[in-house]
Write an enzyme that holds these catalytic residues in place. Structure first.
Site, PDB file in Angstrom:
ATOM      1  N   GLN A   1     -25.462   5.122  -3.365  1.00  0.00           N
ATOM      2  CA  GLN A   1     -26.726   5.392  -2.648  1.00  0.00           C
ATOM      3  C   GLN A   1     -26.778   6.799  -2.058  1.00  0.00           C
ATOM      4  O   GLN A   1     -27.796   7.483  -2.145  1.00  0.00           O
ATOM      5  CB  GLN A   1     -26.890   4.412  -1.492  1.00  0.00           C
ATOM      6  CG  GLN A   1     -26.883   2.957  -1.872  1.00  0.00           C
ATOM      7  CD  GLN A   1     -27.279   2.128  -0.680  1.00  0.00           C
ATOM      8  OE1 GLN A   1     -28.455   2.075  -0.317  1.00  0.00           O
ATOM      9  NE2 GLN A   1     -26.304   1.502  -0.030  1.00  0.00           N
TER      10      GLN A   1
ATOM     11  N   ASP B   1     -11.305   9.116 -10.758  1.00  0.00           N
ATOM     12  CA  ASP B   1     -11.179   7.709 -10.378  1.00  0.00           C
ATOM     13  C   ASP B   1     -10.341   7.601  -9.109  1.00  0.00           C
ATOM     14  O   ASP B   1      -9.147   7.910  -9.105  1.00  0.00           O
ATOM     15  CB  ASP B   1     -10.539   6.920 -11.527  1.00  0.00           C
ATOM     16  CG  ASP B   1     -10.558   5.416 -11.263  1.00  0.00           C
ATOM     17  OD1 ASP B   1     -10.671   5.003 -10.087  1.00  0.00           O
ATOM     18  OD2 ASP B   1     -10.441   4.654 -12.240  1.00  0.00           O
ATOM     19  N   LEU B   2     -10.985   7.142  -8.036  1.00  0.00           N
ATOM     20  CA  LEU B   2     -10.316   7.076  -6.734  1.00  0.00           C
ATOM     21  C   LEU B   2      -9.159   6.080  -6.719  1.00  0.00           C
ATOM     22  O   LEU B   2      -8.299   6.162  -5.844  1.00  0.00           O
ATOM     23  CB  LEU B   2     -11.322   6.697  -5.638  1.00  0.00           C
ATOM     24  CG  LEU B   2     -12.505   7.639  -5.433  1.00  0.00           C
ATOM     25  CD1 LEU B   2     -13.387   7.117  -4.301  1.00  0.00           C
ATOM     26  CD2 LEU B   2     -12.047   9.045  -5.106  1.00  0.00           C
TER      27      LEU B   2
ATOM     28  N   ALA C   1     -16.713   5.291  -2.203  1.00  0.00           N
ATOM     29  CA  ALA C   1     -15.806   4.402  -1.478  1.00  0.00           C
ATOM     30  C   ALA C   1     -15.849   3.011  -2.087  1.00  0.00           C
ATOM     31  O   ALA C   1     -16.755   2.686  -2.856  1.00  0.00           O
ATOM     32  CB  ALA C   1     -16.213   4.318  -0.004  1.00  0.00           C
ATOM     33  N   TYR C   2     -14.872   2.214  -1.692  1.00  0.00           N
ATOM     34  CA  TYR C   2     -14.877   0.780  -1.989  1.00  0.00           C
ATOM     35  C   TYR C   2     -15.731   0.143  -0.893  1.00  0.00           C
ATOM     36  O   TYR C   2     -15.322   0.117   0.266  1.00  0.00           O
ATOM     37  CB  TYR C   2     -13.448   0.250  -1.973  1.00  0.00           C
ATOM     38  CG  TYR C   2     -13.315  -1.216  -2.334  1.00  0.00           C
ATOM     39  CD1 TYR C   2     -12.723  -1.604  -3.536  1.00  0.00           C
ATOM     40  CD2 TYR C   2     -13.791  -2.211  -1.486  1.00  0.00           C
ATOM     41  CE1 TYR C   2     -12.605  -2.948  -3.874  1.00  0.00           C
ATOM     42  CE2 TYR C   2     -13.686  -3.544  -1.822  1.00  0.00           C
ATOM     43  CZ  TYR C   2     -13.084  -3.907  -3.013  1.00  0.00           C
ATOM     44  OH  TYR C   2     -12.978  -5.232  -3.344  1.00  0.00           O
TER      45      TYR C   2
ATOM     46  N   THR D   1     -17.852   4.503   8.613  1.00  0.00           N
ATOM     47  CA  THR D   1     -18.684   3.327   8.873  1.00  0.00           C
ATOM     48  C   THR D   1     -18.626   2.829  10.320  1.00  0.00           C
ATOM     49  O   THR D   1     -17.609   3.006  11.003  1.00  0.00           O
ATOM     50  CB  THR D   1     -18.238   2.175   7.941  1.00  0.00           C
ATOM     51  OG1 THR D   1     -18.974   0.986   8.249  1.00  0.00           O
ATOM     52  CG2 THR D   1     -16.756   1.861   8.087  1.00  0.00           C
TER      53      THR D   1
ATOM     54  N   TYR E   1     -12.271  -4.091   4.912  1.00  0.00           N
ATOM     55  CA  TYR E   1     -13.052  -2.865   4.636  1.00  0.00           C
ATOM     56  C   TYR E   1     -12.965  -1.906   5.826  1.00  0.00           C
ATOM     57  O   TYR E   1     -12.674  -0.712   5.662  1.00  0.00           O
ATOM     58  CB  TYR E   1     -14.502  -3.240   4.326  1.00  0.00           C
ATOM     59  CG  TYR E   1     -15.468  -2.073   4.341  1.00  0.00           C
ATOM     60  CD1 TYR E   1     -15.503  -1.153   3.298  1.00  0.00           C
ATOM     61  CD2 TYR E   1     -16.349  -1.879   5.417  1.00  0.00           C
ATOM     62  CE1 TYR E   1     -16.394  -0.079   3.321  1.00  0.00           C
ATOM     63  CE2 TYR E   1     -17.241  -0.823   5.445  1.00  0.00           C
ATOM     64  CZ  TYR E   1     -17.265   0.081   4.394  1.00  0.00           C
ATOM     65  OH  TYR E   1     -18.142   1.145   4.430  1.00  0.00           O
TER      66      TYR E   1
ATOM     67  N   LYS F   1     -11.341   1.845   5.898  1.00  0.00           N
ATOM     68  CA  LYS F   1     -12.175   3.015   6.215  1.00  0.00           C
ATOM     69  C   LYS F   1     -11.599   3.765   7.425  1.00  0.00           C
ATOM     70  O   LYS F   1     -11.620   5.004   7.455  1.00  0.00           O
ATOM     71  CB  LYS F   1     -13.627   2.598   6.479  1.00  0.00           C
ATOM     72  CG  LYS F   1     -14.391   2.128   5.238  1.00  0.00           C
ATOM     73  CD  LYS F   1     -14.612   3.216   4.186  1.00  0.00           C
ATOM     74  CE  LYS F   1     -15.580   4.289   4.641  1.00  0.00           C
ATOM     75  NZ  LYS F   1     -15.813   5.301   3.560  1.00  0.00           N
TER      76      LYS F   1
END
Ligand SMILES: NC(=O)C1=CN([C@@H]2O[C@H](COP(=O)(O)OP(=O)(O)OC[C@H]3O[C@@H](n4cnc5c(N)ncnc54)[C@H](OP(=O)(O)O)[C@@H]3O)[C@@H](O)[C@H]2O)C=CC1
Ligand SMILES: Cc1cn([C@H]2C[C@H](O)[C@@H](COP(=O)(O)OP(=O)(O)O[C@H]3O[C@@H](C)C(=O)[C@@H](O)[C@H]3O)O2)c(=O)[nH]c1=O
Ligand SMILES: [Mg+2]
Length: 303
Positions: free
Chosen positions: A15, A41-42, A65-66, A106, A130, A134
């Site tokens: 996004q 590729d992270l 990010a994941y 986040t 998550y 982060k």
């Protein structure tokens, strides 16, 4: 900026990436370069520095990010490689090139127990896998370079990719009512507004090496809502446009069990960003209208 500047952004279809591509097109002194899968590729951090160095960017926006919050509970190690280890490698590459990195983080780094909006110095205590990964990403970026801006944003929506706003409109096409959690509060934030803010911050970082412009900043639209308030606003706007509508049943989170816990309050106080970078974000309902309109009008046109 006088000379043209090269911004490297990570991810392809995310996004924030898609919004940055759209918004930087309006700035003819900025070239945007995209680093994404399969070359970048992270989940394989060792390969990242070579791609970054050969792109010769003036600044990196670390946006990939994941982001699958529930799935991360079962895949915390993979999420940690992507959100923490790779984030650190990208920031180390920025340090090696002596360029700034803008890293997206986040509201889920907070536990949600504060009654008012969180400021940057409030204690972090993530309650999900998550959120933990982060937070580890913030720490690895800060350890790699002082020349960073960490932007904690929240509840991101846009015409692109997957998000709550698009999920609600999709549910509204087939259902008369949707039950939505009414006891988790935060601020829905448009990725298009995030992109405008990132561009303004990038200009400031490229213009000045001042340490005051660096560090952690909160970046959301203004105001506060529950997920149920957000859903009601989405359907109210959609109804005015002849788009999908559903009645919102307001439920407690205890009636919507999910693998990941989410904060009860994660409103972010964005005063510091306004004071230091001069960035002021629109009210969340205003930006929700912009995005719902873009999602609904193609739907309406296809009927
Ligand atoms: N979405 C939200 O509500 C919020 C997001 N954030 C943070 O903001 C940032 C941007 O989020 P958003 O734009 O919504 O993200 P999305 O979920 O829309 O997109 C994720 C992006 O990450 C990329 N990506 C995922 N795994 C890999 C991988 N292994 N290698 C390379 N790229 C990968 C995806 O790549 P591809 O294009 O190939 O699919 C995609 O571009 C993230 O750091 C996120 O943590 C913060 C708060 C709220
Ligand atoms: C789809 C749906 C969700 N919900 C609830 C579940 C949850 O409490 C809340 C939001 O659910 P979602 O799974 O859409 O959102 P979630 O994945 O929690 O969104 C988060 O994503 C990450 C990436 C972030 O960084 C956060 O800022 C935040 O945006 O709404 C309902 O109550 N009813 C529904 O029909
Ligand atoms: Mg989700």
């Amino acid at each position: 900026m006088t000379a043209r500047k090269r911004l490297l952004v990570t991810g392809r279809e995310g996004q924030v990436v898609r919004s940055l591509l759209e918004r930087t097109a309006l700035h003819n002194d900025i070239d945007i370069l995209v680093a994404g899968r399969p070359e970048f590729d992270l989940s394989a951090p060792a390969s990242l520095a070579t791609v970054i160095k050969s792109a010769r960017p003036d600044l990196i926006v670390s946006a990939a990010a994941y982001t699958a919050v529930d799935q991360a509970e079962a895949e915390e190690e993979l999420a940690r490689i992507i959100n923490a280890q790779a984030a650190g490698v990208i920031a180390e590459a920025a340090q090696a090139l002596q360029i700034p990195v803008i890293h997206l983080s986040t509201d889920y780094v907070f536990d949600g127990s504060k009654m008012s909006a969180y400021v940057e110095t409030d204690p972090v205590a993530p309650v999900s896998a998550y959120g933990r990964t982060k937070l580890a990403g913030e720490e690895s970026v800060a350890a790699a370079t002082d020349n960073h801006v960490i932007l904690r944003t929240a509840w991101v929506h846009s015409p692109f990719g997957k998000n709550f706003l698009k999920t609600m409109l999709r549910l509204g096409e087939s259902r008369d009512s949707v039950n939505v959690v009414a006891d988790q509060f935060g601020t829905p934030t448009s990725a298009l507004d995030i992109a405008d803010a990132v561009i303004a911050i990038a200009r400031n970082l490229l213009a000045s090496g001042s340490p005051e412009l660096r560090g952690v900043f909160h970046l959301t639209n203004s105001g506060r809502a529950s997920w149920a308030d957000f859903a009601e606003e989405i359907f109210r706007i959609s109804a005015d446009l002849g788009g999908p509508v559903a009645a919102v049943g307001r439920i407690p989170a205890s009636e919507y069990p999910t693998p990941a816990r989410r904060p009860a309050n994660s409103q972010l106080d964005c005063t510091k960003l306004a004071a230091v970078h001069g960035v002021r974000m629109p009210d969340w309902a205003h930006s929700t209208k912009t995005v719902v309109t873009r999602v609904v009008q193609p739907l309406a046109a296809s009927i």
